[in-house]
Design an enzyme around this catalytic site. Structure first.
Site, PDB file in Angstrom:
ATOM      1  N   GLU A  30       1.012  -1.120   0.125  1.00  0.00           N
ATOM      2  CA  GLU A  30       0.460   0.045  -0.078  1.00  0.00           C
ATOM      3  C   GLU A  30       0.857   1.291   0.016  1.00  0.00           C
ATOM      4  O   GLU A  30       1.445   1.279   0.663  1.00  0.00           O
ATOM      5  CB  GLU A  30      -1.044  -0.189   1.803  1.00  0.00           C
ATOM      6  CG  GLU A  30      -1.651   1.147   0.867  1.00  0.00           C
ATOM      7  CD  GLU A  30      -2.838   1.658   2.624  1.00  0.00           C
ATOM      8  OE1 GLU A  30      -2.700   0.753   3.589  1.00  0.00           O
ATOM      9  OE2 GLU A  30      -3.783   2.263   2.650  1.00  0.00           O
ATOM     10  N   ARG A 255       5.444 -12.831   9.306  1.00  0.00           N
ATOM     11  CA  ARG A 255       6.407 -11.450   8.995  1.00  0.00           C
ATOM     12  C   ARG A 255       7.653 -11.531   9.437  1.00  0.00           C
ATOM     13  O   ARG A 255       8.253 -12.360  10.493  1.00  0.00           O
ATOM     14  CB  ARG A 255       5.531 -10.398  10.131  1.00  0.00           C
ATOM     15  CG  ARG A 255       3.908 -10.151   9.225  1.00  0.00           C
ATOM     16  CD  ARG A 255       3.907  -8.886  10.163  1.00  0.00           C
ATOM     17  NE  ARG A 255       3.826  -7.862  10.575  1.00  0.00           N
ATOM     18  CZ  ARG A 255       3.582  -6.827   9.491  1.00  0.00           C
ATOM     19  NH1 ARG A 255       2.171  -7.589   8.283  1.00  0.00           N
ATOM     20  NH2 ARG A 255       3.812  -5.643   8.758  1.00  0.00           N
ATOM     21  N   LYS A 265       4.716   0.713   8.494  1.00  0.00           N
ATOM     22  CA  LYS A 265       4.912   2.138   7.806  1.00  0.00           C
ATOM     23  C   LYS A 265       4.160   3.143   8.485  1.00  0.00           C
ATOM     24  O   LYS A 265       4.835   4.392   9.085  1.00  0.00           O
ATOM     25  CB  LYS A 265       4.082   1.832   6.678  1.00  0.00           C
ATOM     26  CG  LYS A 265       5.460   1.089   5.364  1.00  0.00           C
ATOM     27  CD  LYS A 265       4.387   1.239   4.312  1.00  0.00           C
ATOM     28  CE  LYS A 265       4.141   0.561   3.183  1.00  0.00           C
ATOM     29  NZ  LYS A 265       2.642  -0.919   3.728  1.00  0.00           N
TER      30      LYS A 265
HETATM   31  P1  ATP Z   1       3.024  -1.810   7.498  1.00  0.00           P
HETATM   32  O1  ATP Z   1       1.593  -2.551   8.746  1.00  0.00           O
HETATM   33  O2  ATP Z   1       4.237  -1.468   7.447  1.00  0.00           O
HETATM   34  O3  ATP Z   1       1.963  -0.672   6.425  1.00  0.00           O
HETATM   35  P2  ATP Z   1       1.517  -4.146   5.134  1.00  0.00           P
HETATM   36  O4  ATP Z   1       1.803  -5.231   5.535  1.00  0.00           O
HETATM   37  O5  ATP Z   1       0.295  -2.904   5.951  1.00  0.00           O
HETATM   38  O6  ATP Z   1       2.512  -3.184   6.528  1.00  0.00           O
HETATM   39  P3  ATP Z   1       1.412  -3.697   2.927  1.00  0.00           P
HETATM   40  O7  ATP Z   1       2.309  -2.351   1.882  1.00  0.00           O
HETATM   41  O8  ATP Z   1       0.283  -4.206   2.638  1.00  0.00           O
HETATM   42  O9  ATP Z   1       2.362  -3.362   4.414  1.00  0.00           O
HETATM   43  O10 ATP Z   1       2.549  -4.996   2.950  1.00  0.00           O
HETATM   44  C1  ATP Z   1       3.633  -5.531   0.865  1.00  0.00           C
HETATM   45  C2  ATP Z   1       3.644  -6.796   1.514  1.00  0.00           C
HETATM   46  O11 ATP Z   1       4.889  -6.616   2.279  1.00  0.00           O
HETATM   47  C3  ATP Z   1       2.539  -7.465   1.187  1.00  0.00           C
HETATM   48  O12 ATP Z   1       2.335  -9.103   1.487  1.00  0.00           O
HETATM   49  C4  ATP Z   1       3.126  -8.114   3.233  1.00  0.00           C
HETATM   50  O13 ATP Z   1       2.356  -8.882   4.130  1.00  0.00           O
HETATM   51  C5  ATP Z   1       4.552  -7.648   3.452  1.00  0.00           C
HETATM   52  N1  ATP Z   1       4.954  -7.531   4.678  1.00  0.00           N
HETATM   53  C6  ATP Z   1       4.265  -6.004   4.950  1.00  0.00           C
HETATM   54  N2  ATP Z   1       5.202  -6.090   6.755  1.00  0.00           N
HETATM   55  C7  ATP Z   1       6.032  -7.184   6.388  1.00  0.00           C
HETATM   56  C8  ATP Z   1       7.242  -7.625   7.351  1.00  0.00           C
HETATM   57  N3  ATP Z   1       7.123  -7.274   8.365  1.00  0.00           N
HETATM   58  N4  ATP Z   1       8.097  -9.710   7.127  1.00  0.00           N
HETATM   59  C9  ATP Z   1       7.335  -9.940   6.008  1.00  0.00           C
HETATM   60  N5  ATP Z   1       6.483  -9.140   4.984  1.00  0.00           N
HETATM   61  C10 ATP Z   1       5.777  -8.104   5.096  1.00  0.00           C
HETATM   62 MG    MG Z   2      -0.936  -1.899   5.634  1.00  0.00          MG
END
Ligand code: ATP
Ligand code: MG
Length: 545
Positions: A30, A255, A265
């Site tokens: 995102e 994760r 983020k």
């Molecule tokens: P954040 O809370 O940092 O925004 P998110 O999962 O909401 O994390 P996204 O932008 O939706 O972030 O993530 C894109 C991809 O990266 C998703 O498939 C998510 O599962 C993966 N991802 C995000 N954080 C991690 C992590 N700490 N370890 C492994 N994969 C991750």
């Molecule tokens: Mg997110």
């Protein structure tokens, strides 16, 4: 790229049984912030698998929540993926499918599988039930198909205010899986979207949009983190009931979490917005942009991601493990140079004034092919403050009154005295040197116990050095992370650097500074007039792989 893991096994089976000829994965961030090292794990996994199995990986922006999204993040994310060394087969936006998603929602309404609901968020929480208690049906659940179609069209046309209505799936209010208790599919939000502008005022929810995006793109294996495991039945419901021609398979993995940092983020944005750090690319940030500016290499990050592997159980990785891979990558690549971080002036009283000689120093003691360089030596030099003690501690073999040490690549010097300021601090050390002891001359008559590094005070180039400690202190206090900020996470030192070594140094060039570690020219603050170096990692650590 990827060592064996359970996802690879699934793909191997799918290829062997002929379920898929080609695998297609996606990395779906995102655009609501900069990517972090956790995302690097997901990137390396998705792209690594398709490299290995000759498939394709798309970069898809999951931009269904316009309030938090921004083009700045879109550009930064593209940049980070490329820098990590991966080339997406295609760059796509979830928002490009808004029309298709809308049609899918209409189809669900027509099939009697979705309805417009007017409950307030509070009421909806109350009706949803709990883990131990079933939910109860919304009074709007029995609206007719015609009524729902009309209301949903009006939602799209902007006739209702934010939050007054939602579209919900009609699944099962008594399901043990709360995600299946009539989840919201669409919400009203009169918000400008970075891609579609003002065209839409209703936006699909993640649980509805994501499976459709995957299905539209023909994704074969949709990899996501473990928190979505309970959403998988809903994911499957959406693609099935919307009658998508392709049924992607969602697979969850753990994760990445690391010590001494936050990995989201949203939380990283708080650090930026509160001015705790100097932007998303602050060298202390676990963002890809921060790691890159600090000096970590794409190779070291990829190797780290390969080593941590993919598992079904959450675990916390020691942040020093990444440092291990950085050292391993740079050991033979980063040129060696001498730097003085905390300078103490030494005057060699029997060395002729105004004289300069050039001593030869090996570029890499472990690799003779790396050659030598000439380093200017003169009567006044700088050494590190902690290479001198007025009153030596036990087992201290460096410089102290009457003691002799070797200056790396140059001569033995013997301390004859020290000048102190009013407060008693040593501000200048006096020594004599012995011309016979020159490095490489074969002198063996006396031995010294220590070799220290130095720089000619006349020729040394002033430079700023930035040393880092973890940004966030791990402790068991349970305090909010903003209350656990390490006050010593950044130390700025003004010292000197060897003139020859850094003559042509460019932003992001990396060096190994003798005894101090690996450093990188800062891409933001370093100028032609003043070099600024970030310490990537110190030379040694107690961490063992
Ligand atoms: P954040 O809370 O940092 O925004 P998110 O999962 O909401 O994390 P996204 O932008 O939706 O972030 O993530 C894109 C991809 O990266 C998703 O498939 C998510 O599962 C993966 N991802 C995000 N954080 C991690 C992590 N700490 N370890 C492994 N994969 C991750
Ligand atoms: Mg997110």
């Amino acid at each position: 790229m990827v060592t064996s893991n359970f996802i690879k096994t699934i793909i191997e089976e799918d290829i062997a049984t002929g379920k898929h000829n080609q695998i297609i994965t996606r990395f779906p961030p995102e655009p609501n912030g900069y990517l972090h090292i956790g995302h690097a794990k997901s990137i390396c996994l998705n792209f690594g698998l398709t490299q290995e199995f000759d498939g394709v990986t798309k970069l898809r922006f999951d931009d269904t929540n316009p309030i938090k999204e921004d083009v700045e993040y879109v550009e930064a994310i593209k940049d980070d993926v490329e820098w990590l060394g991966f080339e997406p087969a295609e760059i796509v936006f979830a928002s490009d499918y808004f029309e298709t998603m809308y049609e899918c929602a209409v189809k669900l309404i027509e099939k009697g599988q979705a309805y417009v609901c007017d409950l307030t968020p509070e009421q909806m929480r109350e009706y949803r039930g709990t883990l131990s208690q079933p939910g109860k049906p919304s009074p709007y659940r029995s609206r007719t198909v015609e009524e729902n179609l009309e209301l949903f069209a009006k939602m799209r046309d902007g006739e209702f205010e934010d939050g007054t209505k939602v579209l919900r799936a009609k699944i099962d209010m008594a399901s043990p899986n709360i995600n299946l208790r009539d989840p919201i599919l669409y919400r009203i939000s009169h918000t400008q979207h970075h891609n579609t502008g003002k065209k839409w005022c209703i936006y699909p929810m993640y649980d509805f949009a994501h499976p459709l995006e995957d299905a539209i793109e023909g994704i074969t294996h949709s990899l996501c983190s473990l928190e979505f495991e309970n959403h998988r039945p809903l994911y499957d419901w959406v693609v099935r009931e919307c009658e998508m021609p392709c049924l992607p398979r969602q697979i969850e993995f753990a994760r990445l979490s690391m010590t001494n940092t936050v990995m989201s983020k949203r939380l990283l944005k708080e650090l930026v917005d509160n001015g705790v750090v100097d932007g998303w690319d602050d060298p202390r940030m676990p963002t890809i942009a921060g790691l890159r500016r600090r000096g970590y290499t794409a190779t070291s990050i990829r190797n780290f991601c390969r080593e941590i592997g993919v598992a079904k159980a959450d675990s916390v990785v020691d942040s020093q493990m990444l440092d291990y891979f950085l050292r391993e990558d740079l050991l033979d690549k980063a040129p060696l140079a001498m730097s003085i971080l905390r300078p103490l002036k030494v005057i060699i009283t029997n060395y002729p004034e105004n004289e300069v000689e050039y001593v030869e120093i090996e570029n890499n003691p472990k690799n003779p092919d790396a050659g030598t360089r000439k380093v200017p030596f003169s009567r006044e030099i700088y050494i590190e403050q902690d290479d001198f003690m007025l009153v030596p501690a036990k087992k201290y073999f460096r410089l102290f009154p009457d003691n002799e040490v070797r200056l790396k690549g140059a001569y033995f010097i013997r301390c004859t005295g020290a000048v102190r300021d009013r407060a008693g601090n040593v501000i200048e050390v006096h020594c004599t040197y012995d011309r016979e002891t020159k490095s490489g001359s074969g002198f063996t008559a006396r031995k010294v116990k220590s070799t220290i590094h130095w720089l000619s005070a006349t020729y040394a180039v002033p430079a700023e050095f930035r040393l880092f400690e973890p940004l966030i202190l791990d402790d068991s206090s349970g305090e909010h992370f903003l209350d656990r900020i390490n006050p010593n996470s950044l130390e700025i030192l003004n010292g000197y650097i060897e003139p020859t070594a850094i003559k042509d140094a460019q932003p992001l060039n990396k060096f190994q500074f003798v005894r101090h570690g690996f450093f990188c020219v800062d891409s933001k603050y370093s100028t032609n007039d003043k070099f600024v170096f970030n310490r990537i990692v110190p030379l040694k650590s107690s961490f063992k792989l």
